[in-house]
Design a protein around this motif. Structure first.
Motif, PDB file in Angstrom:
ATOM      1  N   ILE A 110       0.809  -1.220   0.000  1.00  0.00           N
ATOM      2  CA  ILE A 110       0.000   0.000   0.000  1.00  0.00           C
ATOM      3  C   ILE A 110       0.845   1.273   0.000  1.00  0.00           C
ATOM      4  O   ILE A 110       0.644   2.177  -0.814  1.00  0.00           O
ATOM      5  N   ILE A 111       1.810   1.353   0.928  1.00  0.00           N
ATOM      6  CA  ILE A 111       2.506   2.621   1.175  1.00  0.00           C
ATOM      7  C   ILE A 111       3.294   3.133  -0.033  1.00  0.00           C
ATOM      8  O   ILE A 111       3.210   4.338  -0.334  1.00  0.00           O
ATOM      9  N   PRO A 112       4.078   2.318  -0.748  1.00  0.00           N
ATOM     10  CA  PRO A 112       4.792   2.860  -1.918  1.00  0.00           C
ATOM     11  C   PRO A 112       3.863   3.497  -2.938  1.00  0.00           C
ATOM     12  O   PRO A 112       4.188   4.543  -3.517  1.00  0.00           O
ATOM     13  N   GLN A 113       2.687   2.888  -3.148  1.00  0.00           N
ATOM     14  CA  GLN A 113       1.724   3.466  -4.085  1.00  0.00           C
ATOM     15  C   GLN A 113       1.197   4.798  -3.567  1.00  0.00           C
ATOM     16  O   GLN A 113       1.038   5.755  -4.338  1.00  0.00           O
ATOM     17  N   ILE A 114       0.936   4.886  -2.258  1.00  0.00           N
ATOM     18  CA  ILE A 114       0.460   6.141  -1.671  1.00  0.00           C
ATOM     19  C   ILE A 114       1.514   7.235  -1.832  1.00  0.00           C
ATOM     20  O   ILE A 114       1.204   8.376  -2.189  1.00  0.00           O
ATOM     21  N   LEU A 115       2.777   6.881  -1.574  1.00  0.00           N
ATOM     22  CA  LEU A 115       3.865   7.858  -1.706  1.00  0.00           C
ATOM     23  C   LEU A 115       3.996   8.347  -3.142  1.00  0.00           C
ATOM     24  O   LEU A 115       4.161   9.545  -3.389  1.00  0.00           O
TER      25      LEU A 115
ATOM     26  N   SER B 107       0.863  10.493  -4.136  1.00  0.00           N
ATOM     27  CA  SER B 107       0.765  11.782  -3.441  1.00  0.00           C
ATOM     28  C   SER B 107       1.490  12.900  -4.180  1.00  0.00           C
ATOM     29  O   SER B 107       1.141  14.074  -4.032  1.00  0.00           O
ATOM     30  N   LEU B 108       2.504  12.550  -4.990  1.00  0.00           N
ATOM     31  CA  LEU B 108       3.276  13.563  -5.715  1.00  0.00           C
ATOM     32  C   LEU B 108       2.860  13.698  -7.180  1.00  0.00           C
ATOM     33  O   LEU B 108       3.403  14.529  -7.899  1.00  0.00           O
ATOM     34  N   GLN B 109       1.922  12.885  -7.614  1.00  0.00           N
ATOM     35  CA  GLN B 109       1.468  12.957  -8.996  1.00  0.00           C
ATOM     36  C   GLN B 109       0.418  14.046  -9.171  1.00  0.00           C
ATOM     37  O   GLN B 109      -0.343  14.344  -8.243  1.00  0.00           O
ATOM     38  N   GLU B 110       0.390  14.618 -10.358  1.00  0.00           N
ATOM     39  CA  GLU B 110      -0.605  15.656 -10.638  1.00  0.00           C
ATOM     40  C   GLU B 110      -1.995  15.045 -10.755  1.00  0.00           C
ATOM     41  O   GLU B 110      -2.966  15.548 -10.189  1.00  0.00           O
ATOM     42  N   VAL B 111      -2.101  13.944 -11.511  1.00  0.00           N
ATOM     43  CA  VAL B 111      -3.355  13.204 -11.641  1.00  0.00           C
ATOM     44  C   VAL B 111      -3.245  11.949 -10.786  1.00  0.00           C
ATOM     45  O   VAL B 111      -2.465  11.049 -11.093  1.00  0.00           O
ATOM     46  N   LYS B 112      -4.004  11.897  -9.716  1.00  0.00           N
ATOM     47  CA  LYS B 112      -3.886  10.807  -8.743  1.00  0.00           C
ATOM     48  C   LYS B 112      -4.845   9.686  -9.119  1.00  0.00           C
ATOM     49  O   LYS B 112      -5.923   9.530  -8.542  1.00  0.00           O
ATOM     50  N   SER B 113      -4.420   8.894 -10.087  1.00  0.00           N
ATOM     51  CA  SER B 113      -5.285   7.849 -10.622  1.00  0.00           C
ATOM     52  C   SER B 113      -4.659   6.469 -10.434  1.00  0.00           C
ATOM     53  O   SER B 113      -3.449   6.338 -10.198  1.00  0.00           O
ATOM     54  N   ILE B 114      -5.512   5.448 -10.520  1.00  0.00           N
ATOM     55  CA  ILE B 114      -5.070   4.064 -10.472  1.00  0.00           C
ATOM     56  C   ILE B 114      -5.967   3.273 -11.411  1.00  0.00           C
ATOM     57  O   ILE B 114      -7.187   3.505 -11.467  1.00  0.00           O
ATOM     58  N   THR B 115      -5.390   2.361 -12.172  1.00  0.00           N
ATOM     59  CA  THR B 115      -6.170   1.593 -13.146  1.00  0.00           C
ATOM     60  C   THR B 115      -7.054   0.581 -12.436  1.00  0.00           C
ATOM     61  O   THR B 115      -6.830   0.221 -11.280  1.00  0.00           O
ATOM     62  N   PHE B 116      -8.051   0.116 -13.161  1.00  0.00           N
ATOM     63  CA  PHE B 116      -8.979  -0.879 -12.609  1.00  0.00           C
ATOM     64  C   PHE B 116      -8.227  -2.130 -12.169  1.00  0.00           C
ATOM     65  O   PHE B 116      -8.452  -2.655 -11.075  1.00  0.00           O
ATOM     66  N   ARG B 117      -7.326  -2.629 -13.003  1.00  0.00           N
ATOM     67  CA  ARG B 117      -6.590  -3.850 -12.680  1.00  0.00           C
ATOM     68  C   ARG B 117      -5.668  -3.652 -11.477  1.00  0.00           C
ATOM     69  O   ARG B 117      -5.580  -4.522 -10.605  1.00  0.00           O
ATOM     70  N   ASN B 118      -4.978  -2.518 -11.429  1.00  0.00           N
ATOM     71  CA  ASN B 118      -4.088  -2.251 -10.294  1.00  0.00           C
ATOM     72  C   ASN B 118      -4.875  -2.097  -8.997  1.00  0.00           C
ATOM     73  O   ASN B 118      -4.421  -2.513  -7.922  1.00  0.00           O
ATOM     74  N   CYS B 119      -6.042  -1.486  -9.091  1.00  0.00           N
ATOM     75  CA  CYS B 119      -6.903  -1.336  -7.919  1.00  0.00           C
ATOM     76  C   CYS B 119      -7.343  -2.707  -7.406  1.00  0.00           C
ATOM     77  O   CYS B 119      -7.321  -2.978  -6.199  1.00  0.00           O
ATOM     78  N   CYS B 120      -7.719  -3.577  -8.338  1.00  0.00           N
ATOM     79  CA  CYS B 120      -8.138  -4.930  -7.986  1.00  0.00           C
ATOM     80  C   CYS B 120      -6.986  -5.698  -7.326  1.00  0.00           C
ATOM     81  O   CYS B 120      -7.172  -6.345  -6.282  1.00  0.00           O
ATOM     82  N   ALA B 121      -5.789  -5.610  -7.914  1.00  0.00           N
ATOM     83  CA  ALA B 121      -4.617  -6.313  -7.369  1.00  0.00           C
ATOM     84  C   ALA B 121      -4.232  -5.766  -6.000  1.00  0.00           C
ATOM     85  O   ALA B 121      -3.887  -6.516  -5.085  1.00  0.00           O
ATOM     86  N   GLN B 122      -4.303  -4.444  -5.864  1.00  0.00           N
ATOM     87  CA  GLN B 122      -3.948  -3.818  -4.587  1.00  0.00           C
ATOM     88  C   GLN B 122      -4.898  -4.259  -3.482  1.00  0.00           C
ATOM     89  O   GLN B 122      -4.465  -4.596  -2.375  1.00  0.00           O
ATOM     90  N   MET B 123      -6.194  -4.292  -3.769  1.00  0.00           N
ATOM     91  CA  MET B 123      -7.161  -4.729  -2.765  1.00  0.00           C
ATOM     92  C   MET B 123      -6.953  -6.198  -2.409  1.00  0.00           C
ATOM     93  O   MET B 123      -7.057  -6.579  -1.240  1.00  0.00           O
ATOM     94  N   PHE B 124      -6.646  -7.018  -3.407  1.00  0.00           N
ATOM     95  CA  PHE B 124      -6.413  -8.444  -3.151  1.00  0.00           C
ATOM     96  C   PHE B 124      -5.247  -8.650  -2.188  1.00  0.00           C
ATOM     97  O   PHE B 124      -5.343  -9.421  -1.228  1.00  0.00           O
TER      98      PHE B 124
ATOM     99  N   HIS C  51     -10.530   8.049  -0.940  1.00  0.00           N
ATOM    100  CA  HIS C  51      -9.559   7.348  -0.109  1.00  0.00           C
ATOM    101  C   HIS C  51      -8.168   7.541  -0.698  1.00  0.00           C
ATOM    102  O   HIS C  51      -7.997   8.100  -1.782  1.00  0.00           O
ATOM    103  N   PHE C  52      -7.143   7.015   0.038  1.00  0.00           N
ATOM    104  CA  PHE C  52      -5.763   7.083  -0.425  1.00  0.00           C
ATOM    105  C   PHE C  52      -5.378   5.850  -1.234  1.00  0.00           C
ATOM    106  O   PHE C  52      -4.348   5.844  -1.907  1.00  0.00           O
ATOM    107  N   PHE C  53      -6.181   4.782  -1.130  1.00  0.00           N
ATOM    108  CA  PHE C  53      -5.899   3.545  -1.870  1.00  0.00           C
ATOM    109  C   PHE C  53      -7.209   2.792  -2.046  1.00  0.00           C
ATOM    110  O   PHE C  53      -8.270   3.241  -1.594  1.00  0.00           O
ATOM    111  N   CYS C  54      -7.149   1.632  -2.673  1.00  0.00           N
ATOM    112  CA  CYS C  54      -8.358   0.870  -2.998  1.00  0.00           C
ATOM    113  C   CYS C  54      -8.754  -0.043  -1.844  1.00  0.00           C
ATOM    114  O   CYS C  54      -8.389  -1.224  -1.816  1.00  0.00           O
ATOM    115  N   ASP C  55      -9.499   0.510  -0.917  1.00  0.00           N
ATOM    116  CA  ASP C  55     -10.031  -0.273   0.187  1.00  0.00           C
ATOM    117  C   ASP C  55     -11.472  -0.663  -0.139  1.00  0.00           C
ATOM    118  O   ASP C  55     -12.107  -0.060  -1.017  1.00  0.00           O
ATOM    119  N   VAL C  56     -12.006  -1.644   0.573  1.00  0.00           N
ATOM    120  CA  VAL C  56     -13.326  -2.191   0.230  1.00  0.00           C
ATOM    121  C   VAL C  56     -14.455  -1.177   0.380  1.00  0.00           C
ATOM    122  O   VAL C  56     -15.201  -0.953  -0.594  1.00  0.00           O
TER     123      VAL C  56
END
Length: 306
Positions: free
Chosen positions: A77-82, A85-102, A176-181
């Protein structure tokens, strides 16, 4: 729009991050500092257990496993949040969100099952001290850890499927800061009561079932301690459980508020705060709790750090 079209084009936006650059940098530095402390604390526990042969016991085998799980858990979780946090567009793809939650749910569930195993280990040590080494064999310890990991990821797989098989046509802003349920579930369209109950029951498998096993173990421990006549022996038995009980209270307190509540009572701000406490606070405090409240770990750390 069909379910496939809804999810195929979707990139989620993580909107909990502050917009001002100064606040973004402050958040980055604060989380980075805590993350480095978590890595250092859990790695110290692992090295201490590895180096000190006096800690080659089931109790510290499970503690070391817990530290490994929490290192992986925060690193999912934390490396993705870091980075975000510094990106202009704070986005995450559907697949990455799914993998992160898993990974996040799987490793968090492993934490809960490991705490139940550690309670069982303390139960055997206090209730059956003469047969302890015969019961808690190396083979059994490995089997228990493997069962905890497998159970955790089976729960995670089920939960992620229940969430992501639904269409996401109502929006793509995750509060949220990441893909939580809870925040991701708020975005799903055509959500039924049956699916909400399914998510709730799956969360119960990872939270309530281990907690009930912990309560049963400590019921036997309490009975055994009350039968001990020596005050010193009784205090020693209680001290071996105090660190574990503190960890259980912290872990299950946050988990219950986050996942065992109906989606209608979802509060973005409350969920964000609890998630950060759960994600950063528990892995940070666990090595501190064990190093401060465990005589053998303190001794091993003193030998390790001149």
């Amino acid at each position: 729009m069909s379910k496939e079209n809804c999810t195929a084009i979707l990139d989620f936006l993580l909107v909990a991050f502050p917009n001002q650059p100064v606040h973004q940098i402050s958040l980055f530095l604060a989380i980075c500092l805590v993350y480095i402390t978590i890595l250092a604390g859990n790695l110290l526990i692992l090295v201490a257990i590895w180096v000190d042969t006096h800690l080659y016991t089931p109790m510290y085998f499970f503690l070391g496993t817990l530290s490994v799980v929490e290192l992986c858990y925060t690193s999912s979780i934390i490396p993705q949040i870091l980075e975000t946090s510094l990106q202009e567009v704070k986005s995450i793809t559907f697949r990455n969100c799914c993998a992160q939650m898993f990974l996040f749910i799987g490793l968090g569930s492993c934490d809960c099952f490991l705490l139940a195993i550690m309670a069982y280990d303390r139960c055997m040590a206090i209730c059956k001290p003469l047969r302890y080494t015969l019961i808690m064999t190396q083979q059994l310890c490995i089997q228990l850890v493997a069962t905890a990991v497998l159970s955790g990821f089976m729960v995670s797989l089920t939960l992620v499927w229940l969430v992501f098989h639904l269409p996401f046509c109502d929006g793509h802003d995750i509060e949220h800061f990441f893909c939580d349920v809870p925040p991701v579930l708020q975005l799903t369209s055509k959500k039924t009561k049956l699916e909400e109950v399914g998510v709730f029951l799956t969360a119960m498998m990872a939270i309530v079932v281990p907690f009930v096993l912990i309560c049963i173990s400590y019921l036997f421990i309490a009975v055994a301690i009350l039968q001990i006549r020596s005050v010193d022996s009784r205090q020693k038995a209680i001290s071996t459980c105090s660190s574990h009980l503190t960890m259980v209270a912290l872990q299950y307190g946050c988990c219950s508020f986050m996942y065992l509540q109906p989606s209608s009572s979802f509060s973005p701000m409350q969920d964000q705060i609890l998630s950060m406490v759960y994600t950063l606070g528990t892995p940070l405090l666990n090595p501190i709790i064990y190093s401060l409240r465990n005589r053998e770990v303190k001794s091993a750390l003193r030998n390790l750090i001149p």
